[in-house]
Design a protein around this motif. Structure first.
Motif, PDB file in Angstrom:
ATOM      1  N   CYS A 123      36.077 -15.304  11.963  1.00 13.39           N
ATOM      2  CA  CYS A 123      36.360 -16.331  10.960  1.00 13.39           C
ATOM      3  C   CYS A 123      36.077 -15.790   9.562  1.00 13.39           C
ATOM      4  CB  CYS A 123      35.530 -17.596  11.233  1.00 13.39           C
ATOM      5  SG  CYS A 123      33.765 -17.301  11.180  1.00 13.39           S
ATOM      6  N   ILE A 124      36.511 -16.541   8.589  1.00  5.17           N
ATOM      7  CA  ILE A 124      36.335 -16.149   7.186  1.00  5.17           C
ATOM      8  C   ILE A 124      34.880 -16.381   6.751  1.00  5.17           C
ATOM      9  CG2 ILE A 124      36.974 -18.466   6.384  1.00  5.17           C
ATOM     10  CD1 ILE A 124      38.334 -17.291   4.007  1.00  5.17           C
ATOM     11  N   HIS A 125      34.385 -15.503   5.877  1.00  3.93           N
ATOM     12  CA  HIS A 125      33.108 -15.744   5.197  1.00  3.93           C
ATOM     13  C   HIS A 125      33.317 -15.566   3.701  1.00  3.93           C
ATOM     14  CE1 HIS A 125      30.608 -16.034   8.767  1.00  3.93           C
ATOM     15  NE2 HIS A 125      31.143 -14.919   9.252  1.00  3.93           N
ATOM     16  N   ASN A 126      32.317 -15.997   2.960  1.00  2.00           N
ATOM     17  CA  ASN A 126      32.345 -15.827   1.514  1.00  2.00           C
ATOM     18  C   ASN A 126      30.993 -15.271   1.097  1.00  2.00           C
ATOM     19  OD1 ASN A 126      31.441 -17.152  -1.203  1.00  2.00           O
ATOM     20  ND2 ASN A 126      33.631 -16.871  -1.304  1.00  2.00           N
ATOM     21  N   VAL A 127      31.007 -14.063   0.564  1.00  2.00           N
ATOM     22  CA  VAL A 127      29.740 -13.394   0.228  1.00  2.00           C
ATOM     23  C   VAL A 127      29.397 -13.707  -1.226  1.00  2.00           C
ATOM     24  CG1 VAL A 127      28.526 -11.197   0.148  1.00  2.00           C
ATOM     25  CG2 VAL A 127      30.291 -11.582   1.888  1.00  2.00           C
ATOM     26  N   GLN A 164      24.286 -15.551   0.073  1.00  2.55           N
ATOM     27  CA  GLN A 164      24.615 -16.730   0.866  1.00  2.55           C
ATOM     28  C   GLN A 164      26.125 -16.779   1.082  1.00  2.55           C
ATOM     29  OE1 GLN A 164      23.467 -19.099  -2.972  1.00  2.55           O
ATOM     30  NE2 GLN A 164      24.092 -20.574  -1.399  1.00  2.55           N
ATOM     31  N   CYS A 165      26.518 -17.632   2.011  1.00  2.00           N
ATOM     32  CA  CYS A 165      27.938 -17.819   2.305  1.00  2.00           C
ATOM     33  C   CYS A 165      28.306 -19.226   1.885  1.00  2.00           C
ATOM     34  CB  CYS A 165      28.193 -17.603   3.799  1.00  2.00           C
ATOM     35  SG  CYS A 165      29.891 -17.964   4.275  1.00  2.00           S
ATOM     36  N   ASP A 166      29.321 -19.346   1.035  1.00  2.00           N
ATOM     37  CA  ASP A 166      29.702 -20.676   0.557  1.00  2.00           C
ATOM     38  C   ASP A 166      30.527 -21.443   1.590  1.00  2.00           C
ATOM     39  OD1 ASP A 166      28.375 -20.152  -1.794  1.00  2.00           O
ATOM     40  OD2 ASP A 166      30.166 -19.482  -2.869  1.00  2.00           O
ATOM     41  N   VAL A 167      31.039 -20.733   2.602  1.00  2.00           N
ATOM     42  CA  VAL A 167      31.775 -21.421   3.666  1.00  2.00           C
ATOM     43  C   VAL A 167      30.794 -22.051   4.661  1.00  2.00           C
ATOM     44  CG1 VAL A 167      33.500 -21.138   5.519  1.00  2.00           C
ATOM     45  CG2 VAL A 167      33.660 -19.743   3.434  1.00  2.00           C
ATOM     46  N   HIS A 168      29.697 -21.343   4.911  1.00  2.00           N
ATOM     47  CA  HIS A 168      28.698 -21.768   5.910  1.00  2.00           C
ATOM     48  C   HIS A 168      27.344 -21.865   5.216  1.00  2.00           C
ATOM     49  CE1 HIS A 168      31.778 -19.254   8.171  1.00  2.00           C
ATOM     50  NE2 HIS A 168      31.963 -20.482   8.634  1.00  2.00           N
ATOM     51  N   PRO A 169      26.984 -23.053   4.759  1.00  2.42           N
ATOM     52  CA  PRO A 169      25.831 -23.189   3.849  1.00  2.42           C
ATOM     53  C   PRO A 169      24.462 -22.886   4.473  1.00  2.42           C
ATOM     54  CG  PRO A 169      26.826 -25.332   4.322  1.00  2.42           C
ATOM     55  CD  PRO A 169      27.729 -24.303   4.926  1.00  2.42           C
ATOM     56  N   TRP A 170      24.413 -22.601   5.777  1.00  3.67           N
ATOM     57  CA  TRP A 170      23.137 -22.212   6.401  1.00  3.67           C
ATOM     58  C   TRP A 170      22.933 -20.692   6.370  1.00  3.67           C
ATOM     59  CZ3 TRP A 170      27.406 -24.152   8.966  1.00  3.67           C
ATOM     60  CH2 TRP A 170      28.121 -23.206   9.715  1.00  3.67           C
ATOM     61  N   MET A 171      23.953 -19.947   5.922  1.00  3.19           N
ATOM     62  CA  MET A 171      23.881 -18.476   5.973  1.00  3.19           C
ATOM     63  C   MET A 171      23.187 -17.917   4.732  1.00  3.19           C
ATOM     64  SD  MET A 171      27.631 -17.248   7.402  1.00  3.19           S
ATOM     65  CE  MET A 171      27.285 -15.500   7.158  1.00  3.19           C
ATOM     66  N   PHE A 172      22.042 -17.278   4.951  1.00  6.72           N
ATOM     67  CA  PHE A 172      21.308 -16.613   3.868  1.00  6.72           C
ATOM     68  C   PHE A 172      20.844 -15.233   4.311  1.00  6.72           C
ATOM     69  CE2 PHE A 172      20.672 -21.097   2.868  1.00  6.72           C
ATOM     70  CZ  PHE A 172      20.938 -21.117   1.506  1.00  6.72           C
TER      71      PHE A 172
HETATM   72 CU   LIG Z   1      30.100 -17.575   6.435  1.00 11.59          CU
END
Ligand SMILES: [Cu+2]
Length: 234
Positions: A123-127, A164-172
């Motif tokens: 899936c897509i992520h946003n770094v 962090q990932c702006d697509v998945h706000p739990w990703m740090f």
């Molecule tokens: Cu992500």
């Protein structure tokens, strides 16, 4: 003649020995019971991410601790040692996105060392990284599934630079940047090794994202020095 030669050899060996570097090694221990990790429920609400977990709920990893208090993810460094970076020629560090989480969540690099951000997911992520130290560039880049790696460098030392990932706000992920190669992150056994430290007196700093920093002084001579730290859950 022979004795002069051997004195010379011994002298050269002695000089080499006193000038040689040693390792700073140690173990980090956590005392007390940390708060329970939290279920990352929003991850399982996202079908793309949930598909990678077969119904098994992932949790946070704020306190990575072994059965006898072996404390991982503590960033250990030599306080105030700057201007020693070999980041330009160091192998790149890798930050992966896997199972809709950053891996590792705690990472340390040198100034100007490449950090390669991968997307191993389907899936897509946003770094999105947001430094707080002047001179370290912010980035906000979309990374498609199977997309090319992203490569960043940071020229200034900074503790716990936030990714962090702006697509998945739990990703740090928290990336600490040092202006020297003298740092390590404690492993699952709570162990760390800071390699090839030149002889001298140093203040060793151990820093945990949740529990803060501690320091101890150490003198490095021609053999390994040991510095252990104990953190206590407040
Ligand atoms: Cu992500």
């Amino acid at each position: 003649m022979k004795s002069i030669l051997s004195i010379l050899v011994i002298g050269i060996l002695g000089a080499w020995q006193t000038a040689s570097a040693a390792d700073i090694v140690g173990t980090i221990t956590l005392k007390g019971t940390p708060p329970a990790e939290k279920d990352i429920t929003p991850l399982m609400d996202n079908p793309d991410c949930a598909a990678m977990y077969n119904g098994k709920m992932p949790t946070t990893h704020f306190y990575v601790v072994g059965p006898n208090g072996e404390f991982a993810d503590v960033v250990v460094s030599l306080k105030g040692v700057t201007g020693k970076s070999t980041g330009d020629s160091a192998a790149p560090a890798v930050l992966d996105q896997k199972g809709c989480l950053y891996s590792p969540g705690i990472l340390a690099i040198q100034t100007n060392q490449k950090i390669i951000v991968k997307n191993s997911d389907t899936c897509i992520h946003n770094v999105h990284c947001s430094p707080t130290v002047d001179g370290n560039p912010a980035h906000n880049d979309v990374q498609m599934a199977g997309g090319p790696d992203l490569t960043y460098t940071f020229p200034k030392p900074e503790m716990f630079l936030k990714f962090q990932c702006d697509v998945h706000p739990w990703m740090f992920a928290w990336v600490s940047v040092f202006d020297s190669p003298y740092f390590a992150v404690s492993d699952k056994d709570g162990k760390f090794v800071i390699k090839n430290v030149p002889p001298g007196k140093y203040t060793v700093e151990a820093d945990h994202r949740k529990l803060g920093a501690q320091t101890q002084d150490v003198e490095v001579a021609d053999k390994d020095a040991t510095v252990n730290f104990t953190f206590t859950v407040k």
